[in-house]
Design an enzyme around this catalytic site. Structure first.
Site, short mmCIF file in Angstrom:
data_model
loop_
_atom_site.label_atom_id
_atom_site.label_comp_id
_atom_site.label_asym_id
_atom_site.label_seq_id
_atom_site.Cartn_x
_atom_site.Cartn_y
_atom_site.Cartn_z
N LEU A 102 3.31 -29.42 24.49
CA LEU A 102 2.93 -28.15 25.08
C LEU A 102 1.99 -27.49 24.09
O LEU A 102 2.26 -27.51 22.88
CB LEU A 102 4.15 -27.25 25.32
CG LEU A 102 5.12 -27.67 26.42
CD1 LEU A 102 6.35 -26.78 26.39
CD2 LEU A 102 4.46 -27.59 27.79
N ASP A 103 0.90 -26.89 24.57
CA ASP A 103 -0.04 -26.31 23.63
C ASP A 103 0.54 -25.04 23.00
O ASP A 103 1.57 -24.52 23.42
CB ASP A 103 -1.41 -26.08 24.27
CG ASP A 103 -1.40 -25.03 25.36
OD1 ASP A 103 -1.01 -23.89 25.06
OD2 ASP A 103 -1.79 -25.35 26.50
N TYR A 104 -0.14 -24.55 21.98
CA TYR A 104 0.32 -23.45 21.14
C TYR A 104 0.69 -22.22 21.96
O TYR A 104 1.69 -21.54 21.67
CB TYR A 104 -0.78 -23.11 20.14
CG TYR A 104 -0.42 -22.10 19.09
CD1 TYR A 104 0.40 -22.44 18.01
CD2 TYR A 104 -0.93 -20.80 19.14
CE1 TYR A 104 0.72 -21.50 17.03
CE2 TYR A 104 -0.61 -19.87 18.17
CZ TYR A 104 0.21 -20.22 17.12
OH TYR A 104 0.52 -19.31 16.15
#
Length: 224
Positions: A102-104
């Site tokens: 999952l991105d930041y």
């Protein structure tokens, strides 16, 4: 099931896979009391593996389901010193890794495990594990735009597609919409890139379901 000997050494927490290769080449590894020096040597869970005279125990498989908040990296380390996903589980002694990313700026479910076979099963698109996201976007999309997600949107070399979508709510006064988007194959920043191609900014994004796991589970639940 047979695994590479270096993988067995790494899973036992004795050394990294690269270091394990070096130990094998140096003749410091025995399988069933016989020295092995060939990279790629396969072992089963019943085989006795020794490294420099130390007998390795089979590492038990563990599975942790975590709700990742925004502002955390889906990795076990970060060269910029940012908080990483394993920081959420400081009590875990096993060498675990996240299944998928999952991105930041995206929150949601993520599984951490030391079971590589199970991880591959979940991540490979051919197994059809659904990933369900809820996105708050700027704007109220036209039905034709949303239908385009199912057909696919080309972004560079990637074809970004959704297998399903649902409008959960719209607020024309605030000019926002909350969408549920279902993916099978998840590419890097898939939902954000897909919405960007349609001309809609993603304000918030979270993953609420991954395969048979959903947010009904606790925020850091051990599954075994």
């Amino acid at each position: 099931m047979k695994n590479d000997c270096k993988k067995r050494i790494a899973q036992a927490g004795y050394a990294s896979r690269r270091k394990a290769e070096q130990l094998i080449l140096e003749g410091k590894v025995k399988v069933n009391h016989q020295v092995v020096t060939t990279l790629g040597t396969k072992v089963t869970p019943k085989d006795l593996v020794e490294v420099s005279g130390v007998q390795l125990e089979n590492e038990r498989k563990v599975y942790y389901l975590v709700y990742k908040p925004r502002g955390v990296i889906s990795s076990v380390k970060d060269d910029k010193g940012r908080k990483v996903i394993t920081d959420l589980l400081p009590e875990v002694s096993e060498r675990i890794f996240p299944v998928g990313r999952l991105d930041y700026d995206t929150s949601g479910l993520i599984l951490l495990t030391n079971d590589g076979d199970f991880a591959n099963l979940l991540m490979h698109p051919s197994h059809g594990a659904e990933k369900k996201y809820v996105a708050k976007i700027k704007g109220v999309p036209e039905p034709s735009d949303l239908k385009q997600m199912r057909k696919g949107l080309r972004d560079g070399k990637d074809l970004l597609k959704a297998v399903g979508y649902k409008i959960l709510s719209s607020d024309r006064r605030k000019n926002t919409t909350i969408l549920e988007i279902t993916l099978i194959e998840g590419k890097n920043r898939h939902v954000r890139r897909m919405m960007d191609k349609l001309g809609y900014q993603v304000l918030k994004l979270k993953r609420e379901k991954y395969a048979f796991f959903n947010t009904g589970w606790s925020s850091a639940r051990r599954l075994s």
